[in-house]
Design an enzyme around this catalytic site. Structure first.
Site, PDB file in Angstrom:
ATOM      1  N   ASN A  71       0.794  -1.221   0.000  1.00 18.49           N
ATOM      2  CA  ASN A  71       0.000   0.000   0.000  1.00 18.49           C
ATOM      3  C   ASN A  71       0.832   1.279   0.000  1.00 18.49           C
ATOM      4  O   ASN A  71       0.397   2.313  -0.506  1.00 18.49           O
ATOM      5  CB  ASN A  71      -0.922  -0.026   1.239  1.00 18.49           C
ATOM      6  CG  ASN A  71      -1.565   1.306   1.514  1.00 18.49           C
ATOM      7  OD1 ASN A  71      -2.583   1.651   0.937  1.00 18.49           O
ATOM      8  ND2 ASN A  71      -0.959   2.080   2.421  1.00 18.49           N
TER       9      ASN A  71
ATOM     10  N   SER B  67      -1.586  -0.107  -7.625  1.00 20.15           N
ATOM     11  CA  SER B  67      -1.185   0.632  -8.802  1.00 20.15           C
ATOM     12  C   SER B  67      -2.117   1.846  -8.869  1.00 20.15           C
ATOM     13  O   SER B  67      -2.605   2.316  -7.841  1.00 20.15           O
ATOM     14  CB  SER B  67      -1.297  -0.244 -10.049  1.00 20.15           C
ATOM     15  OG  SER B  67      -0.884   0.438 -11.196  1.00 20.15           O
TER      16      SER B  67
ATOM     17  N   TYR C  83       5.929   9.202 -11.919  1.00 21.41           N
ATOM     18  CA  TYR C  83       4.947   8.468 -11.112  1.00 21.41           C
ATOM     19  C   TYR C  83       4.269   7.395 -11.948  1.00 21.41           C
ATOM     20  O   TYR C  83       4.095   6.249 -11.504  1.00 21.41           O
ATOM     21  CB  TYR C  83       3.921   9.450 -10.555  1.00 21.41           C
ATOM     22  CG  TYR C  83       2.721   8.814  -9.905  1.00 21.41           C
ATOM     23  CD1 TYR C  83       2.814   8.203  -8.662  1.00 21.41           C
ATOM     24  CD2 TYR C  83       1.477   8.844 -10.528  1.00 21.41           C
ATOM     25  CE1 TYR C  83       1.706   7.627  -8.057  1.00 21.41           C
ATOM     26  CE2 TYR C  83       0.357   8.278  -9.937  1.00 21.41           C
ATOM     27  CZ  TYR C  83       0.482   7.667  -8.699  1.00 21.41           C
ATOM     28  OH  TYR C  83      -0.622   7.085  -8.108  1.00 21.41           O
TER      29      TYR C  83
ATOM     30  N   LYS D 295       3.692   3.192 -11.387  1.00 21.07           N
ATOM     31  CA  LYS D 295       2.404   2.502 -11.343  1.00 21.07           C
ATOM     32  C   LYS D 295       2.309   1.438 -12.428  1.00 21.07           C
ATOM     33  O   LYS D 295       1.677   0.396 -12.230  1.00 21.07           O
ATOM     34  CB  LYS D 295       1.270   3.506 -11.442  1.00 21.07           C
ATOM     35  CG  LYS D 295       1.203   4.499 -10.280  1.00 21.07           C
ATOM     36  CD  LYS D 295       0.885   3.839  -8.955  1.00 21.07           C
ATOM     37  CE  LYS D 295       2.054   3.616  -8.043  1.00 21.07           C
ATOM     38  NZ  LYS D 295       1.682   3.000  -6.740  1.00 21.07           N
TER      39      LYS D 295
END
Length: 308
Positions: A108, A162, A192, A196
C-alpha cells in the site's frame, strides 16, 4: 461473495469474511488508505496485522484505535524507511523471524509526483519507493508466503496498489532510473506513471512465476489522502482539473484493496488489474507488454539481489 462494482455496494462490515488465524502485512499503514485498511480488517478477527511506516507516534495511534474496539487482533508495527533498501531488507528479516505464516500482503505504501530526487541507494525516488522497495520486501518475505501457500486450503495473496496513473507511461526507461531525470513537462507525474506501470507489470510477473499465490494490482480511485498533499501548487491544480467530480473519501478509497484481499478467491484472476470496486481494469499497450514485464522482472532481480 459476489463481485461488487460500486463503492456503495461493497460494505466492509458485512462483505469481509471472518479472517481468523490469518496474518496480514500492510505497508504504509500509519496514514490514509493503509490505516483505513487496518481498521477495517481488524474488525474481522485476523490473528495479527503487521504494518510498516516511518511515524512511530502515528503507528501507536493506529494500535490504540484498534485496542479501543472489540477486536482481539494483535497489531505489530515494524518501522521501515522505503528510501533505504537496507532498512527494507531488515524489516523483512524481522517479519520472517517473528512470524510462522503470512497470508495476505498489501503493498500500500507509496508517493506521488515528487520533485526530482534519489533514494539513499541512488534510484529515482518515486520508482525506488513505489516499486523497488516493495519488490525487495516481497522477495524477502516470499519464503513465508510460499510456506503458507503450501498448507491445506491455503489462500495467500499479494495486493499491489497501482493506479490509472500507469496510463501516463508508455514504457519504463531503465537507463534513467538511477538519475534525476526530468522527463520534461509534467515530468513528476510521468515518473509516477512509470512506477504505477511497474506495480501492475510486477503483479503479472508474480502471478506467472508463483501460481500458488494470488497476485493482483488494484486502483483505489482518486482518493483524498496525504498522498496528494505534498504536491506542488501546479500539480495540485492539474490533478484537480482532471479529476473533477471523481474525488472520493479514504473510506471508499480503501474498498478495492479490501475487496481484493478478502473476496472469494474464485472472484480473482491472478495477475489481473482491478478498478474499484472489483471491476476488471483498463489496459494499455504497455500494460500488456509481456517482453517489458519480463525485462522489469529481470532488472528488478538484479537490483534487489545484493540485499537478499
Amino acid at each position: 461473495m459476489p463481485c461488487h462494482t460500486t463503492f456503495a455496494s461493497f460494505n466492509p462490515d458485512s462483505d469481509i469474511p471472518d479472517l481468523s488465524e490469518k496474518v496480514i502485512l500492510i505497508t504504509g499503514g500509519t496514514a490514509g488508505l493503509g490505516t483505513e485498511t487496518i481498521l477495517q480488517l481488524a474488525k474481522h478477527n485476523p490473528a495479527r496485522i503487521i504494518f510498516t511506516g516511518r511515524n512511530a507516534a502515528a503507528a501507536e495511534a493506529v494500535i490504540q484505535s484498534v485496542k479501543s474496539t472489540p477486536s482481539k487482533t494483535e497489531l505489530t508495527f515494524i518501522p521501515c524507511d522505503f528510501t533505504s533498501l537496507d532498512n527494507v531488507r531488515d524489516a523483512g528479516k524481522e517479519i520472517l523471524a517473528r512470524n510462522t505464516r503470512l497470508d495476505i500482503l498489501v503493498c500500500n505504501a507509496g508517493v506521488m509526483a515528487l520533485p526530482k530526487g534519489l533514494t539513499k541507494d541512488g534510484y529515482e525516488i518515486q520508482f525506488g519507493i513505489n516499486h523497488i522497495a516493495h519488490a525487495l520486501l516481497i522477495q524477502t518475505v516470499l519464503p513465508l508466503l510460499l510456506q503458507t501457500a503450501n498448507e491445506p486450503n491455503a489462500d495467500v495473496r499479494i495486493i499491489s496498489l497501482s493506479s490509472l496513473g500507469f496510463t501516463l507511461a508508455t514504457t519504463i526507461d531503465f537507463p534513467l532510473l538511477k538519475i534525476e531525470h526530468d522527463m520534461g513537462a509534467l515530468g513528476a507525474l510521468k515518473r509516477y506513471g512509470q512506477t504505477k506501470l511497474a506495480n501492475l507489470l510486477y503483479a503479472q510477473q508474480l502471478a506467472k512465476r508463483y501460481p500458488q499465490i494470488t497476485s493482483v494490482a488494484v486502483h483505489p480511485g482518486v482518493v483524498n489522502t496525504e498522498l496528494g498533499r505534498g504536491l506542488s501548487a501546479f500539480y495540485k491544480y492539474f490533478v484537480q482539473i482532471f479529476t473533477v467530480g471523481q474525488m472520493i473519501s479514504v473510506q471508499d478509497g480503501a474498498k478495492n484493496q479490501l475487496w481484493a484481499a478478502t473476496t472469494d478467491k474464485a472472484q480473482l484472476v491472478s495477475g489481473a488489474f482491478y478498478e474499484p470496486v472489483g471491476s476488471k481494469g483498463r489496459s494499455t499497450k504497455a500494460s500488456q507488454d509481456e517482453e517489458l514485464a519480463d525485462r522489469l522482472w529481470e532488472w528488478t532481480e538484479e537490483q534487489v539481489k545484493p540485499f537478499l
